[in-house]
Design a protein around this motif. Structure first.
Motif, short mmCIF file in Angstrom:
data_model
loop_
_atom_site.label_atom_id
_atom_site.label_comp_id
_atom_site.label_asym_id
_atom_site.label_seq_id
_atom_site.Cartn_x
_atom_site.Cartn_y
_atom_site.Cartn_z
N MET A 12 0.82 -1.21 0.00
CA MET A 12 0.00 0.00 0.00
C MET A 12 0.86 1.26 0.00
SD MET A 12 -3.16 1.38 0.36
CE MET A 12 -4.24 0.20 1.18
N ARG A 13 1.93 1.26 0.78
CA ARG A 13 2.76 2.45 0.89
C ARG A 13 3.37 2.83 -0.46
NH1 ARG A 13 7.63 3.33 5.34
NH2 ARG A 13 8.18 5.46 4.71
N ALA A 14 3.85 1.84 -1.21
CA ALA A 14 4.44 2.11 -2.52
C ALA A 14 3.37 2.59 -3.50
CB ALA A 14 5.13 0.86 -3.05
N ARG A 15 2.19 1.97 -3.44
CA ARG A 15 1.11 2.37 -4.35
C ARG A 15 0.65 3.80 -4.09
NH1 ARG A 15 -3.52 -1.08 -3.29
NH2 ARG A 15 -2.40 -2.15 -1.62
N SER A 16 0.58 4.17 -2.84
CA SER A 16 0.06 5.50 -2.50
C SER A 16 1.03 6.61 -2.89
CB SER A 16 -0.23 5.57 -1.00
OG SER A 16 0.96 5.42 -0.24
N ALA A 17 2.29 6.27 -3.16
CA ALA A 17 3.28 7.28 -3.56
C ALA A 17 3.30 7.53 -5.06
CB ALA A 17 4.67 6.85 -3.09
N ILE A 18 2.57 6.74 -5.83
CA ILE A 18 2.60 6.86 -7.29
C ILE A 18 1.92 8.16 -7.73
CG2 ILE A 18 1.82 5.84 -9.46
CD1 ILE A 18 4.08 4.32 -8.04
N ARG A 19 2.58 8.88 -8.66
CA ARG A 19 1.99 10.10 -9.20
C ARG A 19 1.96 10.13 -10.72
NH1 ARG A 19 5.01 14.60 -10.60
NH2 ARG A 19 7.28 14.47 -10.36
N GLY A 20 2.36 9.01 -11.36
CA GLY A 20 2.30 8.97 -12.80
C GLY A 20 2.25 7.54 -13.32
N VAL A 21 1.45 7.32 -14.37
CA VAL A 21 1.32 6.00 -14.98
C VAL A 21 1.73 6.11 -16.45
CG1 VAL A 21 -0.24 4.11 -15.58
CG2 VAL A 21 -0.53 5.34 -13.41
N LEU A 46 -7.66 8.11 -13.12
CA LEU A 46 -6.29 8.40 -12.69
C LEU A 46 -6.00 9.89 -12.77
CD1 LEU A 46 -4.48 5.45 -14.50
CD2 LEU A 46 -4.60 5.77 -12.02
N ARG A 47 -6.41 10.53 -13.85
CA ARG A 47 -6.16 11.97 -13.98
C ARG A 47 -6.97 12.76 -12.96
NH1 ARG A 47 -6.72 14.63 -19.31
NH2 ARG A 47 -5.00 15.95 -18.64
N ASP A 48 -8.22 12.35 -12.73
CA ASP A 48 -9.03 13.03 -11.72
C ASP A 48 -8.41 12.87 -10.34
OD1 ASP A 48 -10.83 13.79 -13.66
OD2 ASP A 48 -12.31 12.24 -13.19
N GLY A 49 -7.64 11.78 -10.15
CA GLY A 49 -6.95 11.56 -8.88
C GLY A 49 -5.63 12.31 -8.79
N GLY A 50 -5.31 13.10 -9.80
CA GLY A 50 -4.11 13.92 -9.76
C GLY A 50 -2.87 13.28 -10.35
N SER A 253 -6.17 -5.13 -21.64
CA SER A 253 -6.85 -3.96 -21.07
C SER A 253 -7.40 -4.23 -19.67
CB SER A 253 -7.99 -3.53 -21.99
OG SER A 253 -8.91 -4.58 -22.21
N GLU A 254 -7.82 -5.46 -19.41
CA GLU A 254 -8.31 -5.78 -18.07
C GLU A 254 -7.20 -5.62 -17.03
OE1 GLU A 254 -10.15 -9.59 -17.94
OE2 GLU A 254 -11.81 -9.02 -19.25
N GLY A 255 -5.98 -5.97 -17.42
CA GLY A 255 -4.85 -5.80 -16.51
C GLY A 255 -4.57 -4.34 -16.22
N PHE A 256 -4.69 -3.48 -17.24
CA PHE A 256 -4.47 -2.06 -17.02
C PHE A 256 -5.51 -1.49 -16.06
CE2 PHE A 256 -5.43 2.39 -17.94
CZ PHE A 256 -4.19 2.95 -17.70
N VAL A 257 -6.76 -1.84 -16.25
CA VAL A 257 -7.82 -1.36 -15.36
C VAL A 257 -7.57 -1.85 -13.94
CG1 VAL A 257 -10.29 -1.41 -14.88
CG2 VAL A 257 -9.49 -1.15 -17.23
N GLU A 258 -7.14 -3.09 -13.80
CA GLU A 258 -6.80 -3.64 -12.49
C GLU A 258 -5.71 -2.81 -11.83
OE1 GLU A 258 -4.49 -7.65 -10.91
OE2 GLU A 258 -5.61 -7.73 -12.81
N LEU A 259 -4.67 -2.44 -12.59
CA LEU A 259 -3.60 -1.61 -12.05
C LEU A 259 -4.12 -0.25 -11.60
CD1 LEU A 259 -0.63 -0.74 -11.59
CD2 LEU A 259 -0.54 -0.18 -14.04
N ALA A 260 -4.92 0.39 -12.45
CA ALA A 260 -5.46 1.71 -12.11
C ALA A 260 -6.26 1.63 -10.81
CB ALA A 260 -6.34 2.22 -13.25
N ASP A 261 -7.06 0.59 -10.67
CA ASP A 261 -7.88 0.45 -9.46
C ASP A 261 -7.01 0.27 -8.23
OD1 ASP A 261 -10.22 0.71 -10.89
OD2 ASP A 261 -10.60 -1.45 -11.04
N ARG A 262 -5.92 -0.51 -8.33
CA ARG A 262 -5.04 -0.74 -7.18
C ARG A 262 -4.37 0.57 -6.75
NH1 ARG A 262 -5.59 -5.01 -4.15
NH2 ARG A 262 -3.39 -4.97 -3.57
N ILE A 263 -3.95 1.37 -7.71
CA ILE A 263 -3.31 2.66 -7.36
C ILE A 263 -4.33 3.60 -6.72
CG2 ILE A 263 -2.25 4.72 -8.34
CD1 ILE A 263 -1.01 2.91 -10.49
N LEU A 264 -5.50 3.72 -7.32
CA LEU A 264 -6.49 4.65 -6.81
C LEU A 264 -7.01 4.23 -5.45
CD1 LEU A 264 -8.33 5.37 -10.16
CD2 LEU A 264 -6.96 6.99 -8.84
N ASP A 265 -7.14 2.94 -5.21
CA ASP A 265 -7.55 2.46 -3.89
C ASP A 265 -6.55 2.90 -2.83
OD1 ASP A 265 -9.79 1.26 -4.90
OD2 ASP A 265 -8.98 -0.77 -4.88
#
Length: 268
Positions: A12-21, A46-50, A253-265
């Motif tokens: 979680m700590r590494a995911r929460s530090a992400i600011r670009g995909v 992702l963009r709405d999340g900054g 594409s399903e994998g990309f959406v999965e990644l986006a969800d993990r970062i945003l969570d």
């Protein structure tokens, strides 16, 4: 070679530090050659999340102009690092970065004609890629997009011919791309982030994720500590000099959406 771990193990700590995909397009954002609505929605979230969202692709300049203008992204790196575009919607201006001068690009384009002719004569079944008219710098040879059923050694044969002419060649899931010059996806990504987003990747790389699917993404996998492969990368894992740290459960594409969800969570 490192072992890819399930994306569910990404702390979680590494995911929460992400600011670009940063994301490859073909077979990473696409499934069956198309970008589904879920991917556009994920990029919007992702963009709405900054976060910055930047496709990094072998696709041509013409496509990159359209992507920069109309997709929910902050910029795009194209033709395997030959160029990067960012559309300033307020100023109605397309910022265009190139690895080489116009004179060098014209010279290299002329040199590539003989390479094209030699490849088409020597490797049965391949074609010049359908998107070639929209390219400014490289030659794309199609072995798996609009053609099928070619033997597995076909991409290697095309690579050998590119290299015999002194060109660099990289294999994606659909094309072999060849070009003259020393640029690559990583070099142009660094430049785009530095010049347009005041970001020094050397010191901030842990705040960015690269997600991809094929051996030509290997240098990006090796550079980013938090690189991610979509699940279909597993079929090419023995062909990659570097593997990403994490692997999604979903393919393409399903994998990309999965990644986006993990970062945003994590950010929430």
């Amino acid at each position: 070679m490192n072992r890819m771990l399930p994306l569910t193990d990404w702390p979680m700590r590494a995911r929460s530090a992400i600011r670009g995909v940063l994301a490859d397009i073909d077979d990473t954002l696409t499934t069956g050659g198309r970008v589904p609505a879920s991917v556009f929605a994920a990029m919007e979230r992702l963009r709405d999340g900054g976060l910055l969202v930047i496709p990094v692709t072998g696709r041509p300049a013409g496509w990159c102009d359209m992507i920069a203008r109309s997709w929910p992204v902050d910029g795009v790196v194209g033709e395997n690092g030959a160029l990067a575009f960012r559309y300033d919607s307020d100023a109605r201006n397309m910022v265009r970065l190139y690895a080489d001068s116009p004179e060098i690009r014209a010279e290299n384009k002329a040199r590539m004609i003989q390479v094209r002719d030699d490849i088409l004569a020597a490797v049965p079944g391949v074609r010049v890629a359908a998107d070639q008219p929209f390219r400014e710098t490289d030659l794309a040879i199609d072995f798996n997009e609009d053609v099928s059923g070619l033997p597995p050694e076909t991409p290697a044969a095309v690579v050998s011919l590119f290299e015999a002419h002194g060109a660099t060649a990289k294999v994606s899931s659909i094309h072999v791309n060849g070009w003259f010059g020393s640029y690559d996806k990583l070099t142009m990504t660094r430049r785009l982030l530095c010049e347009e987003f005041s970001t020094d990747l050397e010191t901030e790389r842990e705040q960015f994720v690269f997600v991809g699917d094929s051996p030509n993404d290997s240098p990006m996998f090796g550079y980013f500590p938090n690189a991610v492969g979509v699940a279909n990368l597993a079929a090419f894992s023995t062909e990659c000099a570097h593997l990403p740290a994490w692997l999604t459960m979903g393919e393409r594409s399903e994998g990309f959406v999965e990644l986006a969800d993990r970062i945003l969570d994590a950010i929430r």
